[in-house]
Enzyme design. Structure first.
Site, PDB file in Angstrom:
ATOM      1  N   LYS A  77      -4.776 -71.886  30.118  1.00  0.00           N
ATOM      2  CA  LYS A  77      -5.771 -71.259  29.232  1.00  0.00           C
ATOM      3  C   LYS A  77      -6.850 -72.250  28.778  1.00  0.00           C
ATOM      4  O   LYS A  77      -8.013 -71.867  28.612  1.00  0.00           O
ATOM      5  CB  LYS A  77      -5.074 -70.622  28.029  1.00  0.00           C
TER       6      LYS A  77
ATOM      7  N   SER B  64      -8.548 -65.780  27.143  1.00  0.00           N
ATOM      8  CA  SER B  64      -7.758 -66.997  26.918  1.00  0.00           C
ATOM      9  C   SER B  64      -6.652 -66.654  25.937  1.00  0.00           C
ATOM     10  O   SER B  64      -6.010 -65.598  26.039  1.00  0.00           O
ATOM     11  CB  SER B  64      -8.656 -68.120  26.414  1.00  0.00           C
TER      12      SER B  64
ATOM     13  N   ARG C  10      -1.417 -55.367  39.845  1.00  0.00           N
ATOM     14  CA  ARG C  10      -0.576 -55.299  41.055  1.00  0.00           C
ATOM     15  C   ARG C  10       0.103 -53.937  41.195  1.00  0.00           C
ATOM     16  O   ARG C  10       0.010 -53.283  42.213  1.00  0.00           O
ATOM     17  CB  ARG C  10       0.499 -56.394  41.006  1.00  0.00           C
TER      18      ARG C  10
ATOM     19  N   SER D 280      -2.166 -52.537  31.361  1.00  0.00           N
ATOM     20  CA  SER D 280      -1.181 -52.743  30.288  1.00  0.00           C
ATOM     21  C   SER D 280      -1.816 -53.501  29.121  1.00  0.00           C
ATOM     22  O   SER D 280      -2.858 -54.145  29.279  1.00  0.00           O
ATOM     23  CB  SER D 280      -0.019 -53.568  30.902  1.00  0.00           C
ATOM     24  N   GLY D 281      -1.195 -53.389  27.961  1.00  0.00           N
ATOM     25  CA  GLY D 281      -1.538 -54.232  26.804  1.00  0.00           C
ATOM     26  C   GLY D 281      -3.006 -54.273  26.426  1.00  0.00           C
ATOM     27  O   GLY D 281      -3.675 -53.233  26.290  1.00  0.00           O
TER      28      GLY D 281
ATOM     29  N   LYS E 186       1.926 -48.510  37.528  1.00  0.00           N
ATOM     30  CA  LYS E 186       1.390 -48.777  36.185  1.00  0.00           C
ATOM     31  C   LYS E 186      -0.099 -48.415  36.125  1.00  0.00           C
ATOM     32  O   LYS E 186      -0.597 -47.906  35.123  1.00  0.00           O
ATOM     33  CB  LYS E 186       1.586 -50.256  35.815  1.00  0.00           C
TER      34      LYS E 186
ATOM     35  N   ASP F 112      -3.237 -58.411  43.905  1.00  0.00           N
ATOM     36  CA  ASP F 112      -2.734 -59.570  43.169  1.00  0.00           C
ATOM     37  C   ASP F 112      -3.890 -60.569  43.072  1.00  0.00           C
ATOM     38  O   ASP F 112      -4.484 -60.917  44.105  1.00  0.00           O
ATOM     39  CB  ASP F 112      -1.546 -60.169  43.952  1.00  0.00           C
TER      40      ASP F 112
ATOM     41  N   TYR G 293       1.329 -72.786  30.115  1.00  0.00           N
ATOM     42  CA  TYR G 293       0.463 -71.678  29.688  1.00  0.00           C
ATOM     43  C   TYR G 293      -0.815 -72.242  29.040  1.00  0.00           C
ATOM     44  O   TYR G 293      -1.927 -71.831  29.374  1.00  0.00           O
ATOM     45  CB  TYR G 293       1.227 -70.788  28.715  1.00  0.00           C
TER      46      TYR G 293
HETATM   47  N1  LIG Z   1       0.004 -60.492  24.093  1.00  0.00           N
HETATM   48  C1  LIG Z   1      -0.252 -61.666  23.534  1.00  0.00           C
HETATM   49  O1  LIG Z   1       0.417 -62.073  22.558  1.00  0.00           O
HETATM   50  C2  LIG Z   1      -1.393 -62.514  24.041  1.00  0.00           C
HETATM   51  C3  LIG Z   1      -1.852 -63.558  23.213  1.00  0.00           C
HETATM   52  C4  LIG Z   1      -2.896 -64.348  23.662  1.00  0.00           C
HETATM   53  C5  LIG Z   1      -3.476 -64.117  24.900  1.00  0.00           C
HETATM   54  N2  LIG Z   1      -3.008 -63.104  25.684  1.00  0.00           N
HETATM   55  C6  LIG Z   1      -3.643 -62.926  27.006  1.00  0.00           C
HETATM   56  O2  LIG Z   1      -4.148 -61.600  27.084  1.00  0.00           O
HETATM   57  C7  LIG Z   1      -4.098 -61.150  28.439  1.00  0.00           C
HETATM   58  C8  LIG Z   1      -3.385 -59.799  28.491  1.00  0.00           C
HETATM   59  O3  LIG Z   1      -2.073 -59.970  27.979  1.00  0.00           O
HETATM   60  P1  LIG Z   1      -1.127 -58.752  27.609  1.00  0.00           P
HETATM   61  O4  LIG Z   1      -0.257 -59.222  26.533  1.00  0.00           O
HETATM   62  O5  LIG Z   1      -1.934 -57.540  27.463  1.00  0.00           O
HETATM   63  O6  LIG Z   1      -0.243 -58.713  28.952  1.00  0.00           O
HETATM   64  P2  LIG Z   1       0.587 -57.552  29.658  1.00  0.00           P
HETATM   65  O7  LIG Z   1       0.854 -56.424  28.754  1.00  0.00           O
HETATM   66  O8  LIG Z   1       1.734 -58.246  30.315  1.00  0.00           O
HETATM   67  O9  LIG Z   1      -0.440 -57.094  30.793  1.00  0.00           O
HETATM   68  C9  LIG Z   1      -0.791 -57.997  31.820  1.00  0.00           C
HETATM   69  C10 LIG Z   1      -1.682 -57.305  32.822  1.00  0.00           C
HETATM   70  O10 LIG Z   1      -2.007 -58.250  33.853  1.00  0.00           O
HETATM   71  C11 LIG Z   1      -1.623 -57.703  35.131  1.00  0.00           C
HETATM   72  N3  LIG Z   1      -1.236 -58.799  36.018  1.00  0.00           N
HETATM   73  C12 LIG Z   1      -0.254 -59.714  35.824  1.00  0.00           C
HETATM   74  N4  LIG Z   1      -0.180 -60.525  36.882  1.00  0.00           N
HETATM   75  C13 LIG Z   1      -1.134 -60.130  37.742  1.00  0.00           C
HETATM   76  C14 LIG Z   1      -1.545 -60.583  39.012  1.00  0.00           C
HETATM   77  N5  LIG Z   1      -0.950 -61.612  39.634  1.00  0.00           N
HETATM   78  N6  LIG Z   1      -2.569 -59.947  39.642  1.00  0.00           N
HETATM   79  C15 LIG Z   1      -3.174 -58.893  39.050  1.00  0.00           C
HETATM   80  N7  LIG Z   1      -2.837 -58.424  37.841  1.00  0.00           N
HETATM   81  C16 LIG Z   1      -1.819 -59.034  37.203  1.00  0.00           C
HETATM   82  C17 LIG Z   1      -0.457 -56.758  34.786  1.00  0.00           C
HETATM   83  O11 LIG Z   1      -0.210 -55.747  35.751  1.00  0.00           O
HETATM   84  P3  LIG Z   1       0.818 -55.986  36.979  1.00  0.00           P
HETATM   85  O12 LIG Z   1       2.023 -56.666  36.425  1.00  0.00           O
HETATM   86  O13 LIG Z   1       1.086 -54.621  37.534  1.00  0.00           O
HETATM   87  O14 LIG Z   1       0.089 -56.843  37.957  1.00  0.00           O
HETATM   88  C18 LIG Z   1      -0.990 -56.125  33.504  1.00  0.00           C
HETATM   89  O15 LIG Z   1      -1.952 -55.134  33.806  1.00  0.00           O
HETATM   90  C19 LIG Z   1      -3.386 -62.251  29.237  1.00  0.00           C
HETATM   91  O16 LIG Z   1      -4.357 -63.058  29.872  1.00  0.00           O
HETATM   92  C20 LIG Z   1      -2.668 -63.047  28.168  1.00  0.00           C
HETATM   93  O17 LIG Z   1      -2.467 -64.392  28.555  1.00  0.00           O
HETATM   94  C21 LIG Z   1      -1.978 -62.292  25.286  1.00  0.00           C
END
Ligand SMILES: NC(=O)c1ccc[n+]([C@@H]2O[C@H](COP(=O)([O-])OP(=O)(O)OC[C@H]3O[C@@H](n4cnc5c(N)ncnc54)[C@H](OP(=O)(O)O)[C@@H]3O)[C@@H](O)[C@H]2O)c1
Length: 319
Positions: A184, A166, A63, A41-42, A67, A89, A180
């Site tokens: 990070k 991060s 997980r 995702s994302g 997806k 996980d 959070y």
């Molecule tokens: N989007 C933002 O604004 C933003 C800003 C700064 C930093 N970040 C960082 O960028 C990274 C990606 O964020 P995103 O926004 O792309 O998030 P996202 O769309 O929610 O995707 C999160 C991914 O992590 C997986 N995941 C979550 N919990 C997990 C677990 N316990 N074990 C294994 N996989 C797990 C999810 O799949 P499942 O749920 O199927 O496990 C999914 O593939 C994160 O570390 C986030 O903190 C994001």
């Protein structure tokens, strides 16, 4: 004075050229095994798509198997390439170890999984706090512990990479992000120490600091953001997942220790450089030359944030 200002910059540049460590490196992606956690995702999915289209062999771990299968299908559609998927996980070390063993020797490890639930500490349950620390920080230890021996076994001996996703909330604490931010900020300490431990194995550590990014996770987070968090953090707009993934992949390929994603991120990187490694003598020069001014800018930000908090409380007390 004029003479001094003409002589000093080249002397400083020369000095920095000799002292910056670790030395510059390029990490090849083509035909190499890129293992991405949270790759369904994302940002992780966008990174997987870009790495695959640059000729990498990609593995994804998350997980939800559904997806993961959707991600695999979307990468197949966009690049015609097949990726391996592993459902685990990151909180379960044995499951992560099994996935890493099945995936085989890793050249580029992207520790990207993350969960974010903003809430004031007083209101947030300990279970939610533990959840974020366990997935974001402890989960990263689990992934690296599982993958590192396999990375050391890589056959080609070319430079390898471990990158950690991060957040700008991992550079500066913001209202509503106590747990959070703690998770990070922890990644940076992990990364700085780890880089010293793995440099002899030609493994290079990067920490990526994305700003708000349009992803499914961010959309969910936005629904529960406290009002003050929105006021303080939501002013600068958000980036697209593809743009962040491109910055991340470029940063990984150039072995940059700190990987900012936008202009604000570059300023934050300099303002919070501390004792972080810096490979580029030109960037080191910019760090040294601008750190004083950026401290001043940082103090203006703090002034503005505390002003916003004060006004918000005053308004709340009046109503
Ligand atoms: N989007 C933002 O604004 C933003 C800003 C700064 C930093 N970040 C960082 O960028 C990274 C990606 O964020 P995103 O926004 O792309 O998030 P996202 O769309 O929610 O995707 C999160 C991914 O992590 C997986 N995941 C979550 N919990 C997990 C677990 N316990 N074990 C294994 N996989 C797990 C999810 O799949 P499942 O749920 O199927 O496990 C999914 O593939 C994160 O570390 C986030 O903190 C994001």
């Amino acid at each position: 004075m004029v003479l001094l200002s003409l002589i000093l910059p080249p002397i400083l540049l020369l000095l920095l050229y000799f002292i910056v460590r670790p030395r510059p490196v390029t990490i090849p992606i083509k035909n190499r095994h890129v293992f991405i956690t949270g790759g369904s995702s994302g940002i992780g999915l966008a990174l997987a798509q870009q790495a695959a289209s640059q000729g990498a062999r990609v593995s994804l771990l998350a997980r939800s198997l559904n997806k993961l299968q959707e991600a695999k299908e979307s990468i197949r559609r966009s690049s015609g390439l097949d990726v391996a998927i592993f459902s685990a996980d990151v909180r379960d070390h044995d499951a992560v170890q099994k996935a890493a063993n099945d995936a085989g020797p890793i050249d580029v490890l992207v520790v990207n999984q993350g969960v974010f639930v903003p809430q004031e500490l007083e209101k947030q349950g300990l279970d939610e706090i533990k959840f974020m620390i366990d997935v974001n920080l402890m989960g990263s230890f689990n992934v690296i512990k599982a993958a590192l021996p396999l990375m050391k076994e890589r056959k080609d001996r070319l430079p390898a990479s471990i990158s950690l996703m991060s957040s700008q909330a991992g550079q500066v604490g913001i209202y509503g992000y106590t747990a959070y931010s703690a998770s990070k900020f922890g990644l940076r300490g992990l990364a700085e120490a780890l880089q010293q431990e793995v440099i002899a194995d030609n493994i290079h550590v990067s920490v990526v600091y994305p700003p708000d990014t349009d992803t499914p996770g961010f959309e969910k987070e936005n629904e529960v953001r406290p009002e003050l968090t929105k006021l303080l953090a939501g002013s600068s707009g958000s980036m697209k997942a593809d743009e962040v993934a491109k910055k991340a992949l470029d940063g990984i390929k150039s072995g940059s220790f700190t990987v900012p994603c936008n202009f604000e991120g570059h300023m934050l990187a300099i303002a919070t450089a501390g004792l972080s490694p810096q490979r580029s003598f030109l960037m080191a020069f910019i760090d040294v030359a601008s750190v004083g001014v950026l401290r001043l800018v940082g103090l203006f930000f703090q002034w503005n944030w505390y002003q916003t908090i004060e006004n918000w409380h005053a308004k709340k007390n009046r109503t």
